[in-house]
Design a protein around this motif. Structure first.
Motif, PDB file in Angstrom:
ATOM      1  N   LEU A 190       0.574  -0.945  -0.014  1.00 34.28           N
ATOM      2  CA  LEU A 190       0.146  -0.081  -0.244  1.00 34.28           C
ATOM      3  C   LEU A 190       1.317   1.583  -0.026  1.00 34.28           C
ATOM      4  O   LEU A 190       0.478   2.316  -0.392  1.00 34.28           O
ATOM      5  CB  LEU A 190      -0.788  -0.015   1.569  1.00 34.28           C
ATOM      6  N   VAL A 191       1.644   1.422   0.516  1.00 31.65           N
ATOM      7  CA  VAL A 191       2.907   2.037   0.307  1.00 31.65           C
ATOM      8  C   VAL A 191       3.728   2.403  -0.605  1.00 31.65           C
ATOM      9  O   VAL A 191       3.894   3.289  -1.357  1.00 31.65           O
ATOM     10  CB  VAL A 191       3.896   2.547   1.692  1.00 31.65           C
ATOM     11  N   TYR A 192       3.784   1.610  -1.079  1.00 28.79           N
ATOM     12  CA  TYR A 192       4.626   1.156  -2.548  1.00 28.79           C
ATOM     13  C   TYR A 192       3.974   2.699  -3.845  1.00 28.79           C
ATOM     14  O   TYR A 192       3.931   2.905  -4.686  1.00 28.79           O
ATOM     15  CB  TYR A 192       5.140  -0.190  -3.520  1.00 28.79           C
ATOM     16  N   LEU A 193       2.171   1.613  -3.454  1.00 29.44           N
ATOM     17  CA  LEU A 193       1.125   2.246  -4.185  1.00 29.44           C
ATOM     18  C   LEU A 193       0.954   4.331  -4.068  1.00 29.44           C
ATOM     19  O   LEU A 193       0.501   4.633  -4.804  1.00 29.44           O
ATOM     20  CB  LEU A 193      -0.208   1.490  -4.220  1.00 29.44           C
ATOM     21  N   ALA A 194       0.736   4.295  -3.080  1.00 30.96           N
ATOM     22  CA  ALA A 194       1.019   5.567  -2.173  1.00 30.96           C
ATOM     23  C   ALA A 194       2.612   6.639  -3.346  1.00 30.96           C
ATOM     24  O   ALA A 194       2.272   7.853  -2.694  1.00 30.96           O
ATOM     25  CB  ALA A 194       0.884   5.799  -1.082  1.00 30.96           C
ATOM     26  N   LEU A 195       3.207   5.675  -3.367  1.00 30.20           N
ATOM     27  CA  LEU A 195       3.861   6.512  -4.122  1.00 30.20           C
ATOM     28  C   LEU A 195       4.334   6.195  -5.222  1.00 30.20           C
ATOM     29  O   LEU A 195       4.616   7.438  -6.008  1.00 30.20           O
ATOM     30  CB  LEU A 195       5.595   5.706  -3.005  1.00 30.20           C
ATOM     31  N   THR A 196       4.276   5.397  -5.906  1.00 33.32           N
ATOM     32  CA  THR A 196       4.191   5.045  -7.861  1.00 33.32           C
ATOM     33  C   THR A 196       2.752   5.735  -7.577  1.00 33.32           C
ATOM     34  O   THR A 196       2.864   5.908  -9.711  1.00 33.32           O
ATOM     35  CB  THR A 196       3.641   3.997  -7.964  1.00 33.32           C
ATOM     36  N   LEU A 197       1.462   5.540  -7.726  1.00 35.01           N
ATOM     37  CA  LEU A 197       0.500   6.485  -8.459  1.00 35.01           C
ATOM     38  C   LEU A 197       0.302   7.858  -8.411  1.00 35.01           C
ATOM     39  O   LEU A 197       0.678   8.658  -9.260  1.00 35.01           O
ATOM     40  CB  LEU A 197      -0.426   5.834  -7.769  1.00 35.01           C
ATOM     41  N   PRO A 198       1.327   8.623  -7.638  1.00 35.31           N
ATOM     42  CA  PRO A 198       1.232   9.862  -7.616  1.00 35.31           C
ATOM     43  C   PRO A 198       2.080  10.115  -8.889  1.00 35.31           C
ATOM     44  O   PRO A 198       2.868  11.131  -9.034  1.00 35.31           O
ATOM     45  CB  PRO A 198       1.600  10.319  -6.105  1.00 35.31           C
ATOM     46  N   SER A 199       3.187   9.502  -8.648  1.00 29.59           N
ATOM     47  CA  SER A 199       4.527   9.797  -9.450  1.00 29.59           C
ATOM     48  C   SER A 199       3.755   9.655 -10.560  1.00 29.59           C
ATOM     49  O   SER A 199       4.523  10.157 -11.717  1.00 29.59           O
ATOM     50  CB  SER A 199       5.679   8.869  -8.924  1.00 29.59           C
ATOM     51  N   GLY A 200       3.030   8.523 -10.882  1.00 28.61           N
ATOM     52  CA  GLY A 200       2.616   8.192 -12.821  1.00 28.61           C
ATOM     53  C   GLY A 200       1.377   9.194 -13.099  1.00 28.61           C
ATOM     54  O   GLY A 200       2.249  10.233 -13.720  1.00 28.61           O
ATOM     55  N   SER A 201       0.876  10.394 -12.368  1.00 29.74           N
ATOM     56  CA  SER A 201      -0.430  11.169 -12.448  1.00 29.74           C
ATOM     57  C   SER A 201       1.257  12.970 -12.707  1.00 29.74           C
ATOM     58  O   SER A 201       0.466  13.394 -13.742  1.00 29.74           O
ATOM     59  CB  SER A 201      -1.128  11.771 -10.923  1.00 29.74           C
ATOM     60  N   ALA A 202       1.785  13.125 -11.800  1.00 29.04           N
ATOM     61  CA  ALA A 202       3.016  13.928 -12.265  1.00 29.04           C
ATOM     62  C   ALA A 202       3.649  13.083 -13.658  1.00 29.04           C
ATOM     63  O   ALA A 202       3.704  14.488 -14.648  1.00 29.04           O
ATOM     64  CB  ALA A 202       3.772  13.674 -11.408  1.00 29.04           C
ATOM     65  N   ILE A 203       4.311  12.319 -14.102  1.00 28.78           N
ATOM     66  CA  ILE A 203       4.464  12.050 -15.464  1.00 28.78           C
ATOM     67  C   ILE A 203       3.818  11.910 -16.120  1.00 28.78           C
ATOM     68  O   ILE A 203       3.923  12.867 -17.247  1.00 28.78           O
ATOM     69  CB  ILE A 203       5.306  10.631 -14.925  1.00 28.78           C
ATOM     70  N   GLY A 204       2.165  12.683 -16.622  1.00 28.03           N
ATOM     71  CA  GLY A 204       1.464  12.695 -16.977  1.00 28.03           C
ATOM     72  C   GLY A 204       1.327  13.735 -17.668  1.00 28.03           C
ATOM     73  O   GLY A 204       1.141  14.015 -18.636  1.00 28.03           O
ATOM     74  N   ALA A 205       1.000  14.168 -15.923  1.00 28.72           N
ATOM     75  CA  ALA A 205       0.895  15.748 -16.441  1.00 28.72           C
ATOM     76  C   ALA A 205       2.184  16.952 -16.894  1.00 28.72           C
ATOM     77  O   ALA A 205       2.081  17.367 -17.974  1.00 28.72           O
ATOM     78  CB  ALA A 205       0.670  16.801 -14.584  1.00 28.72           C
ATOM     79  N   ILE A 206       3.384  16.297 -16.719  1.00 23.91           N
ATOM     80  CA  ILE A 206       4.520  16.413 -17.236  1.00 23.91           C
ATOM     81  C   ILE A 206       4.695  16.639 -19.262  1.00 23.91           C
ATOM     82  O   ILE A 206       5.168  17.023 -19.937  1.00 23.91           O
ATOM     83  CB  ILE A 206       5.978  15.812 -16.899  1.00 23.91           C
ATOM     84  N   GLU A 207       4.422  15.095 -19.643  1.00 24.58           N
ATOM     85  CA  GLU A 207       3.926  14.603 -20.600  1.00 24.58           C
ATOM     86  C   GLU A 207       3.610  15.680 -21.135  1.00 24.58           C
ATOM     87  O   GLU A 207       3.675  16.162 -22.461  1.00 24.58           O
ATOM     88  CB  GLU A 207       3.597  13.516 -20.825  1.00 24.58           C
ATOM     89  N   ARG A 208       2.187  15.986 -20.811  1.00 21.04           N
ATOM     90  CA  ARG A 208       1.254  16.951 -21.234  1.00 21.04           C
ATOM     91  C   ARG A 208       1.786  18.341 -21.736  1.00 21.04           C
ATOM     92  O   ARG A 208       2.039  19.359 -22.934  1.00 21.04           O
ATOM     93  CB  ARG A 208      -0.527  16.701 -20.540  1.00 21.04           C
ATOM     94  N   ARG A 209       2.548  18.264 -20.879  1.00 17.93           N
ATOM     95  CA  ARG A 209       2.383  20.133 -20.882  1.00 17.93           C
ATOM     96  C   ARG A 209       3.676  20.226 -22.239  1.00 17.93           C
ATOM     97  O   ARG A 209       3.632  21.156 -22.875  1.00 17.93           O
ATOM     98  CB  ARG A 209       3.042  20.602 -19.342  1.00 17.93           C
ATOM     99  N   VAL A 210       4.595  19.335 -21.987  1.00 18.53           N
ATOM    100  CA  VAL A 210       6.081  19.285 -22.954  1.00 18.53           C
ATOM    101  C   VAL A 210       5.067  18.613 -24.051  1.00 18.53           C
ATOM    102  O   VAL A 210       5.583  19.638 -25.549  1.00 18.53           O
ATOM    103  CB  VAL A 210       7.022  18.001 -22.883  1.00 18.53           C
TER     104      VAL A 210
END
Length: 214
Positions: A190-210
């Motif tokens: 559950l802690v790993y999920l709490a780390l990886t899921l926001p990371s995935g969202s942040a990466i998606g946001a960066i990709e859209r911005r670029v």
């Protein structure tokens, strides 16, 4: 799950170490990846060969084996580091090989004519790569590099094999104390999920911005 709640401080400490390990390793891996990718596309044959050897060797040896070789084998030749530093070195070297291939694929998407035009006005290979090619190449591989970041975060769990008390290491110690493997490692998951899921969202946001800026 009471065992998780009662020992939340251990999970949080392990998570902090995991984040530190991931960020430091990724920063070093990114630099390694750029350098190796540059070697792979270099007009100098020995550099291309060295880059190819590095990528093929590192990518084809299991990460757990690299941890064992580095931490237990290298001290025999005088190279001794703390478990945490050893983990950073191994993780960054391993991930750097994958980043190198990802960046190289991005370089191959850049129109060759742009590089030729830059060379025709007197820019060196290094200048062409730094000013013209890499900025475009990196924009095209944000998502794959982001995926490598998440993979690195999960791969950091292998650092517990050399006594780094990151998240998996903390869970392993707690399991030894409580003999509750399912609850303990479910808490770690559950802690790993709490780390990886926001990371995935942040990466998606960066990709859209670029992508918007291109």
């Amino acid at each position: 799950m009471r065992v998780v709640v009662d020992n939340l401080d251990q999970f949080l400490h392990g998570a902090v170490v995991t984040v530190e390990l991931t960020l430091l390793s990724f920063a070093a891996a990114f630099v390694i990846g750029i350098v190796i990718a540059a070697c792979r596309v270099s007009p100098v044959a020995p550099l291309r060969a060295a880059g190819t050897v590095y990528v093929e060797v590192i990518r084809n040896i299991p990460l757990a084996v690299q941890f064992v070789i580095f931490f237990f084998g290298f001290p025999k030749v005088g190279l001794r580091y703390s478990p945490f530093i050893s983990a950073v070195i191994v993780l960054s070297a391993y991930t750097g090989a994958f980043i190198a291939e990802t960046v190289r694929s991005g370089i191959n998407t850049v129109d060759r004519g742009q590089a030729e035009a830059a060379r025709s006005i007197g820019l060196t290979f290094g200048q062409v790569l730094r000013i013209v090619v890499l900025p475009q190449a990196l924009r095209s591989v944000v998502a794959p590099i982001g995926n490598l970041f998440i993979a690195l975060l999960k791969n950091s769990s292998l650092a517990y094999t050399i006594s780094v008390v990151e998240l998996t290491g903390a869970a392993d110690r707690l399991n030894t104390e409580t003999a509750r493997p399912v609850a303990v490692f479910l808490g770690a998951a559950l802690v790993y999920l709490a780390l990886t899921l926001p990371s995935g969202s942040a990466i998606g946001a960066i990709e859209r911005r670029v992508a918007f800026k291109r």
